[in-house]
Design a protein around this motif. Structure first.
Motif, PDB file in Angstrom:
ATOM      1  N   MET A 169       0.846  -1.203   0.000  1.00 37.87           N
ATOM      2  CA  MET A 169       0.000   0.000   0.000  1.00 37.87           C
ATOM      3  C   MET A 169       0.879   1.250   0.000  1.00 37.87           C
ATOM      4  SD  MET A 169      -3.014   1.022   2.686  1.00 37.87           S
ATOM      5  CE  MET A 169      -4.050   2.444   2.412  1.00 37.87           C
ATOM      6  N   HIS A 170       0.439   2.245  -0.761  1.00 37.89           N
ATOM      7  CA  HIS A 170       1.196   3.483  -0.848  1.00 37.89           C
ATOM      8  C   HIS A 170       1.048   4.307   0.433  1.00 37.89           C
ATOM      9  CE1 HIS A 170       1.588   2.676  -5.089  1.00 37.89           C
ATOM     10  NE2 HIS A 170       0.291   2.728  -5.274  1.00 37.89           N
ATOM     11  N   SER A 171       2.118   4.997   0.777  1.00 42.24           N
ATOM     12  CA  SER A 171       2.052   6.032   1.806  1.00 42.24           C
ATOM     13  C   SER A 171       2.355   7.351   1.126  1.00 42.24           C
ATOM     14  CB  SER A 171       3.069   5.760   2.915  1.00 42.24           C
ATOM     15  OG  SER A 171       2.989   6.768   3.905  1.00 42.24           O
ATOM     16  N   TYR A 172       1.579   8.381   1.444  1.00 45.26           N
ATOM     17  CA  TYR A 172       1.713   9.681   0.784  1.00 45.26           C
ATOM     18  C   TYR A 172       2.465  10.657   1.693  1.00 45.26           C
ATOM     19  CZ  TYR A 172      -1.914   7.840  -2.322  1.00 45.26           C
ATOM     20  OH  TYR A 172      -2.634   7.070  -3.204  1.00 45.26           O
ATOM     21  N   HIS A 173       3.510  11.255   1.158  1.00 47.11           N
ATOM     22  CA  HIS A 173       4.306  12.236   1.893  1.00 47.11           C
ATOM     23  C   HIS A 173       3.968  13.628   1.352  1.00 47.11           C
ATOM     24  CE1 HIS A 173       7.231   9.197   3.626  1.00 47.11           C
ATOM     25  NE2 HIS A 173       6.584   8.491   2.713  1.00 47.11           N
ATOM     26  N   PHE A 174       3.179  14.385   2.083  1.00 48.51           N
ATOM     27  CA  PHE A 174       2.758  15.714   1.640  1.00 48.51           C
ATOM     28  C   PHE A 174       3.835  16.736   1.985  1.00 48.51           C
ATOM     29  CE2 PHE A 174      -1.138  13.333   1.750  1.00 48.51           C
ATOM     30  CZ  PHE A 174      -1.911  13.877   0.727  1.00 48.51           C
ATOM     31  N   ILE A 175       4.499  17.256   0.948  1.00 47.93           N
ATOM     32  CA  ILE A 175       5.543  18.269   1.108  1.00 47.93           C
ATOM     33  C   ILE A 175       4.875  19.634   0.986  1.00 47.93           C
ATOM     34  CG2 ILE A 175       7.756  19.126   0.281  1.00 47.93           C
ATOM     35  CD1 ILE A 175       7.926  16.253   1.185  1.00 47.93           C
ATOM     36  N   ILE A 176       4.844  20.381   2.086  1.00 47.05           N
ATOM     37  CA  ILE A 176       4.089  21.629   2.115  1.00 47.05           C
ATOM     38  C   ILE A 176       5.030  22.816   2.290  1.00 47.05           C
ATOM     39  CG2 ILE A 176       2.300  22.937   3.331  1.00 47.05           C
ATOM     40  CD1 ILE A 176       1.092  20.217   4.135  1.00 47.05           C
ATOM     41  N   ASN A 177       5.044  23.686   1.292  1.00 47.33           N
ATOM     42  CA  ASN A 177       5.801  24.930   1.368  1.00 47.33           C
ATOM     43  C   ASN A 177       4.976  25.941   2.157  1.00 47.33           C
ATOM     44  OD1 ASN A 177       7.158  27.325   1.028  1.00 47.33           O
ATOM     45  ND2 ASN A 177       7.167  27.279  -1.199  1.00 47.33           N
ATOM     46  N   LYS A 178       5.394  26.226   3.371  1.00 46.46           N
ATOM     47  CA  LYS A 178       4.630  27.085   4.268  1.00 46.46           C
ATOM     48  C   LYS A 178       4.413  28.487   3.706  1.00 46.46           C
ATOM     49  CE  LYS A 178       4.375  28.301   9.176  1.00 46.46           C
ATOM     50  NZ  LYS A 178       5.065  28.198  10.492  1.00 46.46           N
ATOM     51  N   HIS A 179       5.330  28.916   2.819  1.00 45.12           N
ATOM     52  CA  HIS A 179       5.254  30.287   2.306  1.00 45.12           C
ATOM     53  C   HIS A 179       4.593  30.381   0.934  1.00 45.12           C
ATOM     54  CE1 HIS A 179       7.573  31.745   5.661  1.00 45.12           C
ATOM     55  NE2 HIS A 179       8.495  30.835   5.434  1.00 45.12           N
ATOM     56  N   SER A 180       4.098  29.269   0.413  1.00 46.10           N
ATOM     57  CA  SER A 180       3.344  29.343  -0.834  1.00 46.10           C
ATOM     58  C   SER A 180       2.033  30.086  -0.581  1.00 46.10           C
ATOM     59  CB  SER A 180       3.061  27.939  -1.366  1.00 46.10           C
ATOM     60  OG  SER A 180       2.501  28.002  -2.658  1.00 46.10           O
ATOM     61  N   ARG A 181       1.492  30.689  -1.625  1.00 44.41           N
ATOM     62  CA  ARG A 181       0.390  31.640  -1.476  1.00 44.41           C
ATOM     63  C   ARG A 181      -0.774  31.110  -0.651  1.00 44.41           C
ATOM     64  NH1 ARG A 181      -3.203  34.362  -6.389  1.00 44.41           N
ATOM     65  NH2 ARG A 181      -4.476  35.699  -5.069  1.00 44.41           N
ATOM     66  N   ASN A 182      -1.247  29.915  -0.963  1.00 43.41           N
ATOM     67  CA  ASN A 182      -2.438  29.380  -0.315  1.00 43.41           C
ATOM     68  C   ASN A 182      -2.166  28.141   0.532  1.00 43.41           C
ATOM     69  OD1 ASN A 182      -4.270  31.267  -1.597  1.00 43.41           O
ATOM     70  ND2 ASN A 182      -3.945  30.121  -3.484  1.00 43.41           N
ATOM     71  N   SER A 183      -0.901  27.898   0.873  1.00 43.09           N
ATOM     72  CA  SER A 183      -0.549  26.635   1.520  1.00 43.09           C
ATOM     73  C   SER A 183      -1.203  26.463   2.889  1.00 43.09           C
ATOM     74  CB  SER A 183       0.970  26.503   1.654  1.00 43.09           C
ATOM     75  OG  SER A 183       1.496  27.518   2.489  1.00 43.09           O
ATOM     76  N   GLN A 184      -1.306  27.535   3.658  1.00 41.64           N
ATOM     77  CA  GLN A 184      -1.901  27.414   4.986  1.00 41.64           C
ATOM     78  C   GLN A 184      -3.386  27.062   4.894  1.00 41.64           C
ATOM     79  OE1 GLN A 184      -0.141  27.627   8.005  1.00 41.64           O
ATOM     80  NE2 GLN A 184       1.535  27.506   6.540  1.00 41.64           N
ATOM     81  N   LYS A 185      -4.064  27.678   3.958  1.00 44.35           N
ATOM     82  CA  LYS A 185      -5.479  27.391   3.752  1.00 44.35           C
ATOM     83  C   LYS A 185      -5.684  25.965   3.266  1.00 44.35           C
ATOM     84  CE  LYS A 185      -7.546  29.423   0.296  1.00 44.35           C
ATOM     85  NZ  LYS A 185      -8.177  30.478  -0.530  1.00 44.35           N
ATOM     86  N   VAL A 186      -4.826  25.519   2.341  1.00 45.39           N
ATOM     87  CA  VAL A 186      -4.927  24.157   1.817  1.00 45.39           C
ATOM     88  C   VAL A 186      -4.588  23.148   2.903  1.00 45.39           C
ATOM     89  CG1 VAL A 186      -3.965  22.522   0.155  1.00 45.39           C
ATOM     90  CG2 VAL A 186      -4.510  24.852  -0.567  1.00 45.39           C
ATOM     91  N   LEU A 187      -3.594  23.440   3.727  1.00 41.88           N
ATOM     92  CA  LEU A 187      -3.221  22.538   4.818  1.00 41.88           C
ATOM     93  C   LEU A 187      -4.387  22.334   5.781  1.00 41.88           C
ATOM     94  CD1 LEU A 187      -1.253  20.870   6.485  1.00 41.88           C
ATOM     95  CD2 LEU A 187      -0.376  23.003   7.475  1.00 41.88           C
ATOM     96  N   LYS A 188      -5.087  23.395   6.113  1.00 41.85           N
ATOM     97  CA  LYS A 188      -6.242  23.274   7.003  1.00 41.85           C
ATOM     98  C   LYS A 188      -7.306  22.354   6.406  1.00 41.85           C
ATOM     99  CE  LYS A 188      -5.685  27.793   9.237  1.00 41.85           C
ATOM    100  NZ  LYS A 188      -6.256  29.153   9.421  1.00 41.85           N
ATOM    101  N   LYS A 189      -7.505  22.459   5.098  1.00 45.49           N
ATOM    102  CA  LYS A 189      -8.485  21.605   4.431  1.00 45.49           C
ATOM    103  C   LYS A 189      -8.014  20.147   4.445  1.00 45.49           C
ATOM    104  CE  LYS A 189     -10.398  25.108   1.311  1.00 45.49           C
ATOM    105  NZ  LYS A 189     -10.587  25.503  -0.110  1.00 45.49           N
ATOM    106  N   LEU A 190      -6.723  19.936   4.211  1.00 50.63           N
ATOM    107  CA  LEU A 190      -6.188  18.581   4.197  1.00 50.63           C
ATOM    108  C   LEU A 190      -6.302  17.921   5.567  1.00 50.63           C
ATOM    109  CD1 LEU A 190      -2.963  19.059   2.016  1.00 50.63           C
ATOM    110  CD2 LEU A 190      -5.085  17.909   1.344  1.00 50.63           C
TER     111      LEU A 190
END
Length: 300
Positions: free
Chosen positions: A1-22
């Protein structure tokens, strides 16, 4: 089974909003995942250096960010020789990679799309090399007006508002400030000389600037690069070209626009110009870059 590694750039324009949704959406799915949040290029470099010896080959990277974030990730991904597939959740200002690969902009839809994928697919990226300097790009590398517009937006603090409307509005100021320059394009044994260039764009996908279809025939699937050159364009020419570009993408038929396709090419510019790679601005006093493609495994 796959494991997903979400690499999140904290300073990308909408990353904080997308992280909250994730954080809300991911527990609803029966998948293994982890978040890897970075705050700088150096931190991303260190993270991938550590992962190269511990990450299972069946696991999948998922970059959460904009085109610039994906660019940075692929630079270090290639540096450390990863073979893991690369997924993508758009969270930037331009999102031209997502647009070219029909990845939904909506986070929930993008996540469902990600989990619907069954097999990796090869996509080509751009590699530009000059001596000991190497640049990577997923969408495009541009010289002249393209780089100058990026610099103007950055200097005015408008980079976060980047998108087709703001880019189009900046074209006129960029056109007025951009000095014409000489360029030599070499493809195989043929060389082409241009003496009054205002823009040269090496593209791997149709759009740049957040949805402007400058190279409508370019594709990351055909392992070919397209270069679009604007040479000796007058203000009157510019209006005609933009009209064609916006209405039906027939701007390449204009006599001041030149287009070539090849897997490899060399561009020489003997003057200092601003340039951009996936929206990230850089500057050199002279350019002599060899461009080629490289295929990577994507989960898109």
């Amino acid at each position: 089974m796959h494991s997903y590694h979400f690499i999140i750039n904290k300073h990308s324009r909408n990353s904080q909003k997308v992280l909250k949704k994730l954080l809300v959406l991911l527990p609803k799915h029966k998948v293994e995942y982890k978040f890897l949040i970075t705050e700088s290029i150096e931190q991303l470099d260190t993270l991938l250096e550590q992962l190269r010896s511990t990450m299972p080959k069946t696991d999948i990277f998922v970059v959460v960010g904009g085109d610039g974030s994906l660019n940075q990730f692929i630079t270090f991904y290639t540096k450390y020789g990863f073979k893991n597939p690369i997924g993508y959740i758009p969270a930037g200002s331009g999102n031209d990679f997502a647009r070219a690969n029909t990845i939904p902009f909506d986070t929930e839809e993008a996540l469902l799309h990600l989990f619907s994928i069954k097999e990796k697919e090869e996509r080509s990226i751009i590699i530009a090399t000059q001596n000991n300097t190497t640049h990577f790009a997923v969408n495009s590398i541009g010289f002249g007006i393209d780089g100058l517009i990026g610099q103007l937006l950055e200097s005015k603090g408008k980079k976060e508002k980047m998108g087709a409307p703001s880019y189009m509005l900046s074209i006129f100021s960029g056109f007025a400030k951009q000095e014409k320059f000489s360029l030599t394009l070499t493809i195989g044994t043929h060389s082409y000389e241009f003496n009054s260039v205002q823009l040269a764009l090496v593209a791997n996908h149709p759009s740049f600037g957040g949805g402007i279809y400058i190279a409508p025939d370019a594709s990351g699937k055909d392992d070919q690069l397209e270069v679009v050159i604007a040479d000796n364009v007058s203000p009157k020419n510019l209006l005609s070209i933009l009209r064609k570009l916006l209405i039906n993408q027939t701007h390449k038929s204009h006599p001041k626009i030149h287009s070539f396709k090849s897997k490899e090419m060399t561009i020489h510019i003997n003057s200092g110009q601003y340039a951009q790679k996936d929206g990230e601005v850089f500057h050199q006093d002279e350019y002599d870059y060899h461009f080629q493609t490289k295929q990577l495994p994507f989960w898109i």
